[in-house]
Design a protein around this motif. Structure first.
Motif, PDB file in Angstrom:
ATOM      1  N   LEU A 241      13.707 -14.727 -33.136  1.00 47.40           N
ATOM      2  CA  LEU A 241      14.520 -13.709 -32.615  1.00 47.40           C
ATOM      3  C   LEU A 241      14.950 -12.859 -34.077  1.00 47.40           C
ATOM      4  CD1 LEU A 241      16.808 -12.751 -30.946  1.00 47.40           C
ATOM      5  CD2 LEU A 241      18.238 -14.622 -31.754  1.00 47.40           C
ATOM      6  N   MET A 242      14.831 -13.551 -35.024  1.00 45.05           N
ATOM      7  CA  MET A 242      14.784 -12.617 -36.360  1.00 45.05           C
ATOM      8  C   MET A 242      13.678 -11.603 -36.468  1.00 45.05           C
ATOM      9  SD  MET A 242      14.779 -13.907 -40.401  1.00 45.05           S
ATOM     10  CE  MET A 242      13.267 -14.322 -40.296  1.00 45.05           C
ATOM     11  N   LEU A 243      12.597 -11.928 -36.155  1.00 47.86           N
ATOM     12  CA  LEU A 243      11.223 -11.028 -36.236  1.00 47.86           C
ATOM     13  C   LEU A 243      11.495  -9.870 -35.046  1.00 47.86           C
ATOM     14  CD1 LEU A 243       8.326 -13.397 -36.314  1.00 47.86           C
ATOM     15  CD2 LEU A 243       8.900 -11.764 -38.290  1.00 47.86           C
ATOM     16  N   TYR A 244      11.924 -10.212 -33.891  1.00 47.19           N
ATOM     17  CA  TYR A 244      12.137  -9.258 -32.874  1.00 47.19           C
ATOM     18  C   TYR A 244      13.188  -8.302 -33.209  1.00 47.19           C
ATOM     19  CZ  TYR A 244      13.966  -7.680 -28.335  1.00 47.19           C
ATOM     20  OH  TYR A 244      14.170  -6.682 -27.062  1.00 47.19           O
ATOM     21  N   ARG A 245      14.370  -8.651 -34.020  1.00 46.21           N
ATOM     22  CA  ARG A 245      15.168  -7.907 -34.471  1.00 46.21           C
ATOM     23  C   ARG A 245      14.933  -6.958 -35.585  1.00 46.21           C
ATOM     24  NH1 ARG A 245      21.048 -11.498 -33.475  1.00 46.21           N
ATOM     25  NH2 ARG A 245      20.781 -11.625 -31.352  1.00 46.21           N
ATOM     26  N   GLN A 246      14.071  -7.608 -36.376  1.00 50.85           N
ATOM     27  CA  GLN A 246      13.726  -6.977 -37.546  1.00 50.85           C
ATOM     28  C   GLN A 246      12.910  -5.626 -37.385  1.00 50.85           C
ATOM     29  OE1 GLN A 246      12.185  -9.763 -40.304  1.00 50.85           O
ATOM     30  NE2 GLN A 246      14.248 -10.126 -41.342  1.00 50.85           N
ATOM     31  N   THR A 247      11.673  -6.068 -36.453  1.00 51.95           N
ATOM     32  CA  THR A 247      10.715  -5.154 -36.240  1.00 51.95           C
ATOM     33  C   THR A 247      10.611  -4.325 -34.787  1.00 51.95           C
ATOM     34  OG1 THR A 247       9.263  -6.710 -34.945  1.00 51.95           O
ATOM     35  CG2 THR A 247       9.280  -6.772 -37.331  1.00 51.95           C
ATOM     36  N   GLY A 248      11.721  -4.700 -33.950  1.00 48.32           N
ATOM     37  CA  GLY A 248      11.560  -4.250 -32.830  1.00 48.32           C
ATOM     38  C   GLY A 248      10.284  -4.381 -31.776  1.00 48.32           C
ATOM     39  N   ALA A 249       9.674  -5.253 -32.419  1.00 46.92           N
ATOM     40  CA  ALA A 249       8.199  -5.344 -31.625  1.00 46.92           C
ATOM     41  C   ALA A 249       8.662  -6.126 -30.342  1.00 46.92           C
ATOM     42  CB  ALA A 249       7.308  -6.026 -32.678  1.00 46.92           C
ATOM     43  N   PRO A 250       7.872  -6.184 -29.240  1.00 45.12           N
ATOM     44  CA  PRO A 250       7.949  -7.176 -27.943  1.00 45.12           C
ATOM     45  C   PRO A 250       7.501  -8.191 -28.557  1.00 45.12           C
ATOM     46  CG  PRO A 250       6.940  -5.001 -27.368  1.00 45.12           C
ATOM     47  CD  PRO A 250       6.951  -4.825 -28.947  1.00 45.12           C
ATOM     48  N   THR A 251       8.443  -9.381 -28.053  1.00 41.87           N
ATOM     49  CA  THR A 251       8.127 -10.694 -28.611  1.00 41.87           C
ATOM     50  C   THR A 251       8.396 -11.567 -27.434  1.00 41.87           C
ATOM     51  OG1 THR A 251       9.067 -10.029 -30.856  1.00 41.87           O
ATOM     52  CG2 THR A 251       8.912 -12.625 -30.426  1.00 41.87           C
TER      53      THR A 251
ATOM     54  N   LEU B  75      11.668 -12.082 -24.972  1.00 39.48           N
ATOM     55  CA  LEU B  75      12.767 -11.795 -25.633  1.00 39.48           C
ATOM     56  C   LEU B  75      13.425 -10.318 -25.032  1.00 39.48           C
ATOM     57  CD1 LEU B  75      11.721 -13.981 -27.659  1.00 39.48           C
ATOM     58  CD2 LEU B  75      12.945 -12.880 -29.338  1.00 39.48           C
ATOM     59  N   THR B  76      14.702 -10.376 -24.956  1.00 37.30           N
ATOM     60  CA  THR B  76      15.478  -9.065 -24.695  1.00 37.30           C
ATOM     61  C   THR B  76      16.641  -9.087 -25.771  1.00 37.30           C
ATOM     62  OG1 THR B  76      17.158 -10.152 -23.224  1.00 37.30           O
ATOM     63  CG2 THR B  76      14.939  -9.460 -22.274  1.00 37.30           C
ATOM     64  N   ARG B  77      17.310  -8.083 -25.954  1.00 38.83           N
ATOM     65  CA  ARG B  77      18.592  -7.757 -26.567  1.00 38.83           C
ATOM     66  C   ARG B  77      19.481  -9.003 -26.586  1.00 38.83           C
ATOM     67  NH1 ARG B  77      19.867  -1.097 -26.634  1.00 38.83           N
ATOM     68  NH2 ARG B  77      17.998  -0.628 -27.632  1.00 38.83           N
ATOM     69  N   ALA B  78      19.716  -9.444 -25.294  1.00 37.83           N
ATOM     70  CA  ALA B  78      20.640 -10.595 -24.982  1.00 37.83           C
ATOM     71  C   ALA B  78      20.160 -11.969 -25.490  1.00 37.83           C
ATOM     72  CB  ALA B  78      20.978 -10.616 -23.487  1.00 37.83           C
ATOM     73  N   SER B  79      18.762 -12.262 -25.921  1.00 38.94           N
ATOM     74  CA  SER B  79      18.142 -13.257 -26.335  1.00 38.94           C
ATOM     75  C   SER B  79      19.106 -13.926 -27.461  1.00 38.94           C
ATOM     76  CB  SER B  79      16.887 -13.199 -26.544  1.00 38.94           C
ATOM     77  OG  SER B  79      16.187 -12.972 -25.611  1.00 38.94           O
ATOM     78  N   THR B  80      19.135 -15.340 -27.459  1.00 41.26           N
ATOM     79  CA  THR B  80      19.784 -16.017 -28.309  1.00 41.26           C
ATOM     80  C   THR B  80      18.821 -16.985 -29.100  1.00 41.26           C
ATOM     81  OG1 THR B  80      20.463 -17.778 -27.191  1.00 41.26           O
ATOM     82  CG2 THR B  80      21.944 -16.086 -27.202  1.00 41.26           C
ATOM     83  N   ALA B  81      19.302 -17.389 -30.300  1.00 44.17           N
ATOM     84  CA  ALA B  81      18.379 -18.461 -31.063  1.00 44.17           C
ATOM     85  C   ALA B  81      18.150 -19.719 -30.297  1.00 44.17           C
ATOM     86  CB  ALA B  81      18.989 -18.685 -32.298  1.00 44.17           C
TER      87      ALA B  81
END
Length: 339
Positions: A117-127, A103-109
């Motif tokens: 994607l929700m986990l990535y945005r909530q935590t900022g953890a590499p996913t 995942l990157t900032r440009a990733s979509t569902a």
């Protein structure tokens, strides 16, 4: 009129003799397949891949709806707060393809699936996501070699990936039930006895005392409950909804999650009168056209990530956070000899 999956799910909660007679033989077949598959992995006849960093699996034995994802997010955030560099891997259910995607900032569902994607945005953890979690993990570690611990979201039954810790999430509403059965007669992916081989059990939806005897000989029992955050405007968490101004305004609520009634009940609990509700299937692809015509439309964070290219000042998001007791992150860190 109830849909077929709603009828079956109601049977799981309130077993009906006719359905039991029809579905129990299929559940026994499912159980046989499960036992054979687990035996093949346990005896080494099927390969289990070992990764260079510890892996903690957060999963469940139920077919969804246990509150696992908020618990994964809370655990990741708590581990990060302890200075542990966490990465997240997942299958990425509901996305367009099965290949590996970091995942990157440009990733979509559509690229990653709504929950990763929700986990990535909530935590900022590499996913990273992939149908083969080991391949997703390798890609993630290659992109982020500083990762010290991988959390495998919903990977309890993915035996091809060797794990150091197994954490099973179990709903408090099912404690004491001895009529739980495997799919399709019941809602279990694995037998109740599977909890005895996990390293820890987190009882979700629990604020008070629980009967730990139900889980014996399992010893490490944690509890969790959900707390609501402040409702914010879609894509603008800095703009909060003034719920005091909702009087005489038409409010609608939309949820594409496993148990949408929980979301609607949460809104009622904080004093919001909802005039229209829309329950979509779990992981459903939501579009602006699906949103009801209302002055205020409130959606879940899981659905919000699907509306990345849409903006409207009448769409608002209710965030939630899992509170886990005692400190699960401290237990994981201690078990793995991390910081």
């Amino acid at each position: 009129m109830r849909k077929p999956h709603q009828i079956i799910e109601r049977h799981w909660q309130q077993p009906q003799p006719l359905f039991t007679a029809l579905l129990r033989p299929l559940s026994r077949l499912f159980q046989t397949v499960y036992r054979v598959r687990r035996y093949l992995y346990q005896t080494g006849r099927l390969k289990r891949e070992k990764l260079p960093v510890p892996v903690a699996v957060v999963g469940n034995i139920h077919a969804g709806g246990t509150g696992k994802t908020p618990i994964t997010a809370a655990l990741a955030a708590a581990l990060q707060a302890r200075g542990i560099k966490v990465g997240i891997i997942s299958r990425g259910y509901g996305r367009r393809n099965s290949g590996v995607h970091v995942l990157t900032r440009a990733s979509t569902a559509a690229d990653a699936g709504d929950e990763p994607l929700m986990l990535y945005r909530q935590t900022g953890a590499p996913t990273a996501v992939g149908s083969r979690r080991a391949e997703a993990a390798k890609a993630l570690l290659a992109a982020h070699p500083h990762i010290e611990l991988l959390l495998a979201d919903d990977g309890l039954q993915h035996y091809a990936l060797q794990r150091d810790i197994e954490i099973a999430v179990f709903p408090a509403a099912d404690i004491g039930r001895h009529d739980l059965d495997l799919l399709p007669n019941g809602g279990l992916r694995e037998p109740l006895s599977r909890l005895h081989s996990t390293d820890a059990v987190v009882v979700s939806g629990c604020r008070g005392h629980i009967d730990k005897a139900y889980f014996r000989p399992s010893e490490n029992i944690f509890t969790s409950h959900i707390e609501n955050g402040r409702i914010y405007r879609l894509h603008r968490p800095d703009i909060l909804l003034d719920t005091g101004r909702l009087k005489n305004r038409r409010v609608a609520a939309v949820a594409g999650i496993a148990k949408p009634e929980r979301f609607f009940q949460s809104l009622a609990a904080i004093g919001i009168t909802v005039h229209e509700t829309l329950a979509l299937p779990d992981h459903a692809a939501i579009t602006p056209a699906d949103l009801p015509a209302a002055d205020i439309v409130i959606i879940t964070e899981k659905d919000a990530v699907k509306l990345a290219d849409f903006d409207a000042d009448n769409v608002w998001v209710l965030p939630v956070c899992a509170i886990i007791q005692p400190d699960l992150a401290a237990w994981v860190a201690g078990r793995l000899n991390l910081k």
